[in-house]
Scaffold this motif. Sequence first.
Motif, PDB file in Angstrom:
ATOM      1  N   ALA A 127      24.510  -6.086 107.122  1.00 40.47           N
ATOM      2  CA  ALA A 127      23.517  -6.423 108.147  1.00 40.47           C
ATOM      3  C   ALA A 127      22.182  -5.729 107.883  1.00 40.47           C
ATOM      4  N   ALA A 128      22.225  -4.527 107.332  1.00 43.82           N
ATOM      5  CA  ALA A 128      20.998  -3.753 107.123  1.00 43.82           C
ATOM      6  C   ALA A 128      20.268  -4.107 105.835  1.00 43.82           C
ATOM      7  N   THR A 129      20.965  -4.700 104.884  1.00 42.83           N
ATOM      8  CA  THR A 129      20.370  -4.990 103.576  1.00 42.83           C
ATOM      9  C   THR A 129      19.069  -5.786 103.665  1.00 42.83           C
ATOM     10  N   PRO A 130      18.984  -6.872 104.455  1.00 46.33           N
ATOM     11  CA  PRO A 130      17.703  -7.589 104.537  1.00 46.33           C
ATOM     12  C   PRO A 130      16.568  -6.727 105.103  1.00 46.33           C
ATOM     13  N   LEU A 131      16.895  -5.831 106.033  1.00 45.96           N
ATOM     14  CA  LEU A 131      15.871  -4.943 106.584  1.00 45.96           C
ATOM     15  C   LEU A 131      15.379  -3.952 105.527  1.00 45.96           C
ATOM     16  N   ILE A 132      16.301  -3.433 104.763  1.00 46.24           N
ATOM     17  CA  ILE A 132      15.934  -2.458 103.723  1.00 46.24           C
ATOM     18  C   ILE A 132      15.023  -3.098 102.678  1.00 46.24           C
ATOM     19  N   TRP A 133      15.469  -4.219 102.119  1.00 42.96           N
ATOM     20  CA  TRP A 133      14.699  -4.852 101.044  1.00 42.96           C
ATOM     21  C   TRP A 133      13.439  -5.513 101.577  1.00 42.96           C
ATOM     22  N   GLY A 134      13.496  -6.072 102.779  1.00 41.33           N
ATOM     23  CA  GLY A 134      12.288  -6.646 103.381  1.00 41.33           C
ATOM     24  C   GLY A 134      11.238  -5.578 103.640  1.00 41.33           C
ATOM     25  N   GLY A 135      11.691  -4.416 104.123  1.00 48.89           N
ATOM     26  CA  GLY A 135      10.771  -3.302 104.351  1.00 48.89           C
ATOM     27  C   GLY A 135      10.161  -2.796 103.058  1.00 48.89           C
ATOM     28  N   LEU A 136      10.974  -2.689 102.009  1.00 40.46           N
ATOM     29  CA  LEU A 136      10.436  -2.261 100.707  1.00 40.46           C
ATOM     30  C   LEU A 136       9.402  -3.257 100.187  1.00 40.46           C
ATOM     31  N   ALA A 137       9.695  -4.544 100.317  1.00 47.79           N
ATOM     32  CA  ALA A 137       8.728  -5.569  99.885  1.00 47.79           C
ATOM     33  C   ALA A 137       7.447  -5.459 100.697  1.00 47.79           C
ATOM     34  N   GLY A 138       7.581  -5.225 101.988  1.00 44.70           N
ATOM     35  CA  GLY A 138       6.404  -5.052 102.844  1.00 44.70           C
ATOM     36  C   GLY A 138       5.579  -3.839 102.460  1.00 44.70           C
ATOM     37  N   MET A 139       6.249  -2.770 102.065  1.00 48.83           N
ATOM     38  CA  MET A 139       5.515  -1.571 101.643  1.00 48.83           C
ATOM     39  C   MET A 139       4.775  -1.814 100.331  1.00 48.83           C
ATOM     40  N   LEU A 140       5.417  -2.517  99.396  1.00 55.64           N
ATOM     41  CA  LEU A 140       4.727  -2.819  98.134  1.00 55.64           C
ATOM     42  C   LEU A 140       3.518  -3.711  98.375  1.00 55.64           C
ATOM     43  N   ALA A 141       3.684  -4.713  99.241  1.00 58.67           N
ATOM     44  CA  ALA A 141       2.578  -5.643  99.512  1.00 58.67           C
ATOM     45  C   ALA A 141       1.439  -4.957 100.260  1.00 58.67           C
ATOM     46  N   SER A 142       1.758  -4.197 101.288  1.00 60.09           N
ATOM     47  CA  SER A 142       0.698  -3.551 102.071  1.00 60.09           C
ATOM     48  C   SER A 142       0.075  -2.372 101.333  1.00 60.09           C
ATOM     49  N   GLY A 143       0.844  -1.724 100.451  1.00 64.39           N
ATOM     50  CA  GLY A 143       0.322  -0.590  99.699  1.00 64.39           C
ATOM     51  C   GLY A 143      -0.833  -0.952  98.785  1.00 64.39           C
ATOM     52  N   ILE A 174       3.252   1.292 107.525  1.00 59.06           N
ATOM     53  CA  ILE A 174       4.062   2.209 108.335  1.00 59.06           C
ATOM     54  C   ILE A 174       5.211   1.464 109.019  1.00 59.06           C
ATOM     55  N   LEU A 175       4.945   0.275 109.541  1.00 59.41           N
ATOM     56  CA  LEU A 175       6.019  -0.507 110.166  1.00 59.41           C
ATOM     57  C   LEU A 175       7.099  -0.891 109.140  1.00 59.41           C
ATOM     58  N   ALA A 176       6.683  -1.295 107.952  1.00 60.87           N
ATOM     59  CA  ALA A 176       7.649  -1.650 106.910  1.00 60.87           C
ATOM     60  C   ALA A 176       8.477  -0.426 106.516  1.00 60.87           C
ATOM     61  N   MET A 177       7.823   0.734 106.461  1.00 62.66           N
ATOM     62  CA  MET A 177       8.543   1.964 106.133  1.00 62.66           C
ATOM     63  C   MET A 177       9.553   2.303 107.224  1.00 62.66           C
ATOM     64  N   VAL A 178       9.166   2.180 108.475  1.00 63.35           N
ATOM     65  CA  VAL A 178      10.074   2.473 109.588  1.00 63.35           C
ATOM     66  C   VAL A 178      11.291   1.551 109.543  1.00 63.35           C
ATOM     67  N   VAL A 179      11.058   0.272 109.310  1.00 64.03           N
ATOM     68  CA  VAL A 179      12.164  -0.689 109.256  1.00 64.03           C
ATOM     69  C   VAL A 179      13.106  -0.346 108.105  1.00 64.03           C
ATOM     70  N   SER A 180      12.555  -0.176 106.919  1.00 61.98           N
ATOM     71  CA  SER A 180      13.378   0.071 105.735  1.00 61.98           C
ATOM     72  C   SER A 180      14.078   1.418 105.802  1.00 61.98           C
ATOM     73  N   PHE A 181      13.332   2.468 106.065  1.00 60.64           N
ATOM     74  CA  PHE A 181      13.927   3.811 106.078  1.00 60.64           C
ATOM     75  C   PHE A 181      14.867   3.981 107.265  1.00 60.64           C
ATOM     76  N   GLY A 182      14.534   3.375 108.387  1.00 57.23           N
ATOM     77  CA  GLY A 182      15.433   3.423 109.544  1.00 57.23           C
ATOM     78  C   GLY A 182      16.778   2.799 109.216  1.00 57.23           C
ATOM     79  N   ALA A 183      16.750   1.661 108.538  1.00 60.82           N
ATOM     80  CA  ALA A 183      17.995   1.004 108.139  1.00 60.82           C
ATOM     81  C   ALA A 183      18.760   1.860 107.135  1.00 60.82           C
ATOM     82  N   ILE A 184      18.037   2.481 106.205  1.00 59.93           N
ATOM     83  CA  ILE A 184      18.670   3.369 105.226  1.00 59.93           C
ATOM     84  C   ILE A 184      19.356   4.535 105.932  1.00 59.93           C
ATOM     85  N   LEU A 185      18.665   5.165 106.873  1.00 64.45           N
ATOM     86  CA  LEU A 185      19.261   6.293 107.590  1.00 64.45           C
ATOM     87  C   LEU A 185      20.512   5.875 108.346  1.00 64.45           C
TER      88      LEU A 185
END
Length: 192
Positions: free
Chosen positions: A96-112, A60-71
């Motif tokens: 500036a947001a790109t590392p947050l987006i891709w880091g969040g996606l990686a976190g979602m894949l790992a935690s999923g 959920i935290l990774a999703m918030v970071v990634s999707f928040g940056a996307i929004l």
Amino acid sequence: MSYIAVSRRTARRLESEKATRRLVVILCVAAAAAWLTSVLMAASMHVVGLPHTYALIAHILAMVVSFGAILLVDWHGFLWLIGRRELAETIRLDGAATPLIWGGLAGMLASGIFLNPHLTSAMTDVKLAAVLVLTLNGIMLIPLMRRLAHLPPTASFLDLTPGQRFHMLSCLTISQVCWWTAIVIGFINAEF
């Protein structure tokens, strides 16, 4: 056979475009492999108790970071589209947001992997497909963002070619549809 002179600037631009296409292909293959690895590992694991809870929190935290940056990037891009922001601002924010987006996606894949997804459920399949599509869609934006970076800082949306405008709007639409689909299905699956 005739020789057509090409300026050094044109040659560098063509080589840069070739390098960008190669990068996009490599990133798409790597993203698909990471996604597939995550799905296959999730299929072979069953996690319960505290590790499952920690994985859910991380997801959920990774999703918030990634999707928040996307929004934020999409909203800022929309403001540029209607003339309320300059292109340079939007490109800077995207960088500036790109590392947050891709880091969040990686976190979602790992935690999923540790969330015990219902891989036999059609809704879960749709969610997983949406995650793959939104990831590939983000990679497909790389060439366009590189082209935008070469435009004057005050360029407007109407200064883009029709193909660039279509590329941008279609990627934005695909991104939002896939993100919202994955989020809604994720929360529905969590409830049942």
